[in-house]
Design an enzyme around this catalytic site. Structure first.
Site, PDB file in Angstrom:
ATOM      1  N   THR A  20       0.828  -1.211   0.000  1.00  0.00           N
ATOM      2  CA  THR A  20       0.000   0.000   0.000  1.00  0.00           C
ATOM      3  C   THR A  20       0.856   1.251   0.000  1.00  0.00           C
ATOM      4  O   THR A  20       0.460   2.285  -0.543  1.00  0.00           O
ATOM      5  CB  THR A  20      -0.934  -0.036   1.237  1.00  0.00           C
ATOM      6  OG1 THR A  20      -1.809  -1.150   1.091  1.00  0.00           O
ATOM      7  CG2 THR A  20      -1.760   1.228   1.362  1.00  0.00           C
ATOM      8  N   SER A  69       1.470  -7.486  -0.912  1.00  0.00           N
ATOM      9  CA  SER A  69       2.190  -8.496  -0.118  1.00  0.00           C
ATOM     10  C   SER A  69       1.318  -9.665   0.310  1.00  0.00           C
ATOM     11  O   SER A  69       1.835 -10.665   0.801  1.00  0.00           O
ATOM     12  CB  SER A  69       2.878  -7.867   1.094  1.00  0.00           C
ATOM     13  OG  SER A  69       1.987  -7.666   2.158  1.00  0.00           O
ATOM     14  N   THR A 102       1.715  -4.314   4.307  1.00  0.00           N
ATOM     15  CA  THR A 102       1.538  -4.640   5.729  1.00  0.00           C
ATOM     16  C   THR A 102       1.082  -6.088   5.942  1.00  0.00           C
ATOM     17  O   THR A 102       1.306  -6.651   7.009  1.00  0.00           O
ATOM     18  CB  THR A 102       0.489  -3.711   6.377  1.00  0.00           C
ATOM     19  OG1 THR A 102      -0.744  -3.833   5.654  1.00  0.00           O
ATOM     20  CG2 THR A 102       0.946  -2.268   6.375  1.00  0.00           C
ATOM     21  N   ASP A 103       0.416  -6.671   4.921  1.00  0.00           N
ATOM     22  CA  ASP A 103      -0.252  -7.962   5.157  1.00  0.00           C
ATOM     23  C   ASP A 103       0.692  -9.082   5.577  1.00  0.00           C
ATOM     24  O   ASP A 103       0.348  -9.901   6.429  1.00  0.00           O
ATOM     25  CB  ASP A 103      -1.034  -8.392   3.906  1.00  0.00           C
ATOM     26  CG  ASP A 103      -2.273  -7.535   3.693  1.00  0.00           C
ATOM     27  OD1 ASP A 103      -2.703  -6.867   4.657  1.00  0.00           O
ATOM     28  OD2 ASP A 103      -2.814  -7.529   2.572  1.00  0.00           O
TER      29      ASP A 103
END
Ligand code: ASP
Length: 360
Positions: A20, A69, A102-103
């Protein structure tokens, strides 16, 4: 040829992988919609306000991948490991910063710590990951602030090992965990204090400083962060194997939960089904166990059978705090018992893969 940090270390390398932080809005798909992994890393750095601590340092960037990700996979991890190893070994490089979605940031952070931890300790250099919860073109994007903070952490003389920086928190790879789906402050250090925090520079020069938390060993004694060898870092030969094999050992992850059965374990162990799905045979299973490492009795029977047939079983707790005590735990019904780890389930899966990769 590898080189420790020295006065010659005047370069910082930033590796872009997408996420992101590099996302761009797609307003035609609805308010707040965006696609991750669009903006080149070079553009993310353009115009970034550089803190006084970075003046005089060269920032070099490289696009290693450009993905969301959630889709992180083996080839990207291998490319990232190669580029990190390459750059860290250069005498003029002070440290490496990675921009990431972030995932799965916590998985990449742990993989890097597990495989590059020994090299980072030897060289005395840090590896920092950062991210964002809002796309790069959002009017209130959090990426530039996180990037600036991460650069500050990277050049801090106390920064060692693999660290994640988000919303002014500095977290170690072993502990970092995404705990919130939407808020900017999306990460926590599971079960321990953050490694540090970004604070306004106490010298008042308008810059930032890192306030580090003390690091303690198991006996509560003070330790230097760079001395810490985290449990389940990969064995020495694992990095070379991880870079050269085209598939890592197959390790699956499943939950123990109310009204569980052994069906998933049976399906995962079924060699014919694996062949039909073009999957290699199952080598290991991580169970996100309830509470302090308990497993539903139906599931436990199936796991014991799988273990007896050579599948490595590893328990981790599905609780976000209070990781299990590492070691073997007795079985409830006098079976062989299962190994347990204090890592989160997703990190435990990586460590088990790396362990199996090294021929254990
Ligand atoms: N799906 C995005 C990613 O992990 C989410 C983010 O970066 O916040 O790449």
């Amino acid at each position: 040829m590898q080189a420790k940090t020295s006065d010659k270390a005047q370069k910082i390398v930033v590796l872009g992988t997408g996420g992101t932080i590099a996302g761009l809005s797609t307003p035609e798909k609805g308010a707040g919609a965006y696609v991750a992994g669009q903006k080149p890393i070079e553009d993310l750095l353009t115009g970034l306000a550089i803190a006084p601590a970075l003046k005089g340092l060269t920032i070099q960037s490289e696009q290693v991948a450009q993905i969301d990700s959630k889709d992180m996979d083996l080839p990207v991890w291998q490319a990232l490991l190669r580029r990190c190893r390459h750059w860290l070994a250069q005498a003029d490089v002070r440290g490496v910063l990675i921009t990431h979605g972030t995932d799965t940031l916590e998985e990449t952070a742990w993989l890097l710590q597990a495989l590059l931890g020994p090299l980072l300790r030897e060289l005395g250099k840090p590896l920092v990951l950062t991210c964002a919860m809002r796309p790069a073109d959002a009017p209130d994007a959090d990426g530039p602030g996180n990037l600036r903070d991460a650069l500050q952490v990277l050049v801090d003389p106390q920064a060692r090992g693999v660290l994640a920086v988000c919303a002014r928190r500095v977290m170690r790879a072993h502990a970092v965990q995404k705990v919130h789906a939407t808020r900017l402050d999306a990460f926590r250090s599971s079960g321990r204090p953050d490694a540090g925090q970004l604070v306004d520079d106490p010298a008042g020069a308008g810059g930032l400083a890192v306030r580090w938390s003390p690091v303690t060993d198991a006996q509560g004694g003070a330790q230097h962060a760079h001395d810490v060898v985290w449990p389940l870092e990969a064995p020495a030969g694992a990095l070379e194997s991880a870079l050269t094999v085209s598939a890592w050992p197959r390790v699956e992850l499943l939950f123990s939960h109310a009204a569980a059965s052994g069906a998933m374990v049976h399906m995962m162990c079924d060699a014919d089904l694996s062949r039909q799905l073009a999957l290699p045979p199952l080598r290991g299973l991580v169970v996100a166990a309830t509470g302090n490492g308990t497993v539903h009795r139906e599931l436990e029977v199936a796991l014991e059978r799988a273990q007896a047939r050579g599948v490595r079983i590893l328990l981790a707790t599905r609780c976000t705090e209070g990781g299990l005590k590492a070691g073997m735990r007795a079985s409830a019904d006098e079976g062989a018992g299962f190994a347990a780890t204090d890592l989160s389930p997703v990190k435990a899966r990586l460590s088990l893969m790396l362990d199996l990769l090294d021929g254990h």
